[in-house]
Scaffold this motif. Structure first.
Motif, mmCIF file in Angstrom:
data_model
loop_
_atom_site.group_PDB
_atom_site.id
_atom_site.type_symbol
_atom_site.label_atom_id
_atom_site.label_comp_id
_atom_site.label_asym_id
_atom_site.label_seq_id
_atom_site.Cartn_x
_atom_site.Cartn_y
_atom_site.Cartn_z
ATOM 1 N N LEU A 140 -1.885 -0.608 11.488
ATOM 2 C CA LEU A 140 -1.699 -0.328 10.065
ATOM 3 C C LEU A 140 -1.874 -1.597 9.233
ATOM 4 N N THR A 141 -1.232 -2.683 9.658
ATOM 5 C CA THR A 141 -1.344 -3.959 8.942
ATOM 6 C C THR A 141 -2.782 -4.468 8.967
ATOM 7 N N HIS A 142 -3.413 -4.344 10.113
ATOM 8 C CA HIS A 142 -4.802 -4.767 10.302
ATOM 9 C C HIS A 142 -5.732 -4.018 9.352
ATOM 10 N N LYS A 143 -5.551 -2.713 9.241
ATOM 11 C CA LYS A 143 -6.408 -1.900 8.380
ATOM 12 C C LYS A 143 -6.182 -2.228 6.905
ATOM 13 N N ARG A 144 -4.959 -2.523 6.540
ATOM 14 C CA ARG A 144 -4.679 -2.858 5.143
ATOM 15 C C ARG A 144 -5.313 -4.187 4.758
ATOM 16 N N ARG A 145 -5.325 -5.137 5.678
ATOM 17 C CA ARG A 145 -6.004 -6.409 5.406
ATOM 18 C C ARG A 145 -7.502 -6.172 5.186
ATOM 19 N N ALA A 146 -8.090 -5.364 6.064
ATOM 20 C CA ALA A 146 -9.524 -5.074 5.949
ATOM 21 C C ALA A 146 -9.825 -4.383 4.627
ATOM 22 N N MET A 147 -8.960 -3.455 4.230
ATOM 23 C CA MET A 147 -9.167 -2.735 2.977
ATOM 24 C C MET A 147 -9.166 -3.704 1.799
ATOM 25 N N ARG A 148 -8.223 -4.625 1.774
ATOM 26 C CA ARG A 148 -8.149 -5.572 0.656
ATOM 27 C C ARG A 148 -9.420 -6.407 0.554
ATOM 28 N N ARG A 149 -9.930 -6.858 1.704
ATOM 29 C CA ARG A 149 -11.143 -7.685 1.691
ATOM 30 C C ARG A 149 -12.351 -6.897 1.197
ATOM 31 N N ILE A 150 -12.517 -5.685 1.708
ATOM 32 C CA ILE A 150 -13.696 -4.894 1.352
ATOM 33 C C ILE A 150 -13.634 -4.446 -0.107
ATOM 34 N N ILE A 151 -12.456 -4.032 -0.566
ATOM 35 C CA ILE A 151 -12.310 -3.613 -1.959
ATOM 36 C C ILE A 151 -12.592 -4.788 -2.892
ATOM 37 N N GLN A 152 -12.099 -5.969 -2.529
ATOM 38 C CA GLN A 152 -12.335 -7.154 -3.363
ATOM 39 C C GLN A 152 -13.828 -7.458 -3.473
ATOM 40 N N LYS A 153 -14.542 -7.388 -2.345
ATOM 41 C CA LYS A 153 -15.989 -7.639 -2.366
ATOM 42 C C LYS A 153 -16.705 -6.607 -3.233
ATOM 43 N N THR A 154 -16.295 -5.351 -3.106
ATOM 44 C CA THR A 154 -16.946 -4.286 -3.870
ATOM 45 C C THR A 154 -16.680 -4.440 -5.356
ATOM 46 N N GLU A 155 -15.458 -4.798 -5.724
ATOM 47 C CA GLU A 155 -15.129 -5.006 -7.139
ATOM 48 C C GLU A 155 -15.925 -6.173 -7.715
ATOM 49 N N GLN A 156 -16.104 -7.228 -6.923
ATOM 50 C CA GLN A 156 -16.894 -8.370 -7.385
ATOM 51 C C GLN A 156 -18.345 -7.966 -7.618
ATOM 52 N N HIS B 284 -12.999 2.370 -6.172
ATOM 53 C CA HIS B 284 -11.916 3.364 -6.134
ATOM 54 C C HIS B 284 -12.142 4.361 -5.003
ATOM 55 N N ASP B 285 -13.401 4.790 -4.818
ATOM 56 C CA ASP B 285 -13.720 5.702 -3.716
ATOM 57 C C ASP B 285 -13.376 5.062 -2.372
ATOM 58 N N LEU B 286 -13.767 3.801 -2.212
ATOM 59 C CA LEU B 286 -13.488 3.099 -0.961
ATOM 60 C C LEU B 286 -11.990 2.958 -0.725
ATOM 61 N N LYS B 287 -11.253 2.712 -1.796
ATOM 62 C CA LYS B 287 -9.798 2.593 -1.661
ATOM 63 C C LYS B 287 -9.207 3.903 -1.161
ATOM 64 N N GLU B 288 -9.685 5.024 -1.700
ATOM 65 C CA GLU B 288 -9.202 6.328 -1.241
ATOM 66 C C GLU B 288 -9.499 6.529 0.243
ATOM 67 N N ILE B 289 -10.727 6.172 0.645
ATOM 68 C CA ILE B 289 -11.121 6.337 2.046
ATOM 69 C C ILE B 289 -10.241 5.493 2.956
ATOM 70 N N PHE B 290 -10.003 4.237 2.574
ATOM 71 C CA PHE B 290 -9.207 3.361 3.427
ATOM 72 C C PHE B 290 -7.736 3.770 3.464
ATOM 73 N N GLN B 291 -7.233 4.326 2.385
ATOM 74 C CA GLN B 291 -5.850 4.806 2.407
ATOM 75 C C GLN B 291 -5.684 5.925 3.430
ATOM 76 N N ILE B 292 -6.685 6.788 3.508
ATOM 77 C CA ILE B 292 -6.644 7.860 4.505
ATOM 78 C C ILE B 292 -6.840 7.283 5.899
ATOM 79 N N ARG B 293 -7.813 6.370 6.020
ATOM 80 C CA ARG B 293 -8.125 5.805 7.334
ATOM 81 C C ARG B 293 -6.942 5.062 7.936
#
Length: 232
Positions: free
Chosen positions: A201-217, A77-86
């Motif tokens: 913007l699209t590029h960053k959202r793709r990266a966010m999805r990948r990193i959040i998924q890894k962290t959740e796993q 959740h913290d990472l998601k907040e950071i990436f939303q701002i980024r």
């Protein structure tokens, strides 16, 4: 002895500890003991406490009463907040940078993109790939003519570097990132700020999805292991 480029012992200790936290040498939950650090750096405890206090203001450690400084951790959740701002700030930085870029600037940016592509093809380690990825983006942002914006982006990026980066090897996700970089470079060459902003913007959202998924796993794996050890 502290290097000459640092004005005070506190500055040297601060940067050294910060690097060790961001590189993962000090992982989440590590107790940074003031006396032990002071002995390591050959100084009194005063500059160490000052450095730890500043690290706390950066969100890299937590100061717990009667315990001391503990390196902080980030949840998915913290990472998601950071990436939303980024994603918002980095897209803005690209839009602001485009009118400022010279042909030489764009050539340098394109060269970094090519170096990253070569590193992927040669099978370089993920740390190297993610270093070049950050270099590519920051090379653009530094031309946005807004130092406060650059500082905020850099600080947010620092927090995320303690966790798996978006580039992990020569795979479809990495190849998509490389294509995004080429699309960004193409937009820069056309001086098309709107397209460069949208692709970023699209590029960053793709990266966010990948990193959040890894962290959740990883969080799920840790939770299962913890619950399993309790049952034993």
């Amino acid at each position: 002895m502290k290097p000459k480029q640092y004005e005070t012992k506190k500055d040297y200790i601060l940067e050294s500890l910060k690097d060790r936290i961001l590189s993962g040498t000090f992982g989440p939950g590590v107790h940074l003991k003031t006396r032990q650090i002071a002995e390591e750096y050959g100084t009194s405890e005063i500059p160490v406490r000052e450095a730890l206090s500043q690290l706390a203001s950066m969100g890299l450690v937590r100061i717990i009463p009667h315990v001391g400084a503990i390196t902080s951790s980030l949840s998915s959740h913290d990472l998601k907040e950071i990436f939303q701002i980024r994603e918002t700030l980095e897209s803005l930085a690209v839009r602001l940078a485009v009118p400022q870029l010279t042909d030489d600037d764009i050539t340098q940016i394109a060269d970094i993109a090519k170096t990253l592509e070569d590193a992927v093809a040669e099978g370089d380690a993920p740390d190297r790939l993610n270093y070049l990825n950050r270099q590519f983006h920051m090379q653009i942002y530094q031309h946005c003519d807004n130092q406060r914006l650059i500082h905020i982006i850099d600080d947010l990026w620092n927090h995320a570097t303690r966790y798996p980066g978006p580039l992990t090897g020569n795979n479809p996700e990495t190849r998509q990132s490389l294509q995004d970089h080429q699309d960004i470079v193409a937009a820069l060459k056309e001086r098309d700020a709107e397209t460069a902003e949208l692709v970023t913007l699209t590029h960053k959202r793709r990266a966010m999805r990948r990193i959040i998924q890894k962290t959740e796993q990883e969080e799920l794996r840790t939770r299962i292991e913890t619950e399993g050890s309790v049952l034993e």
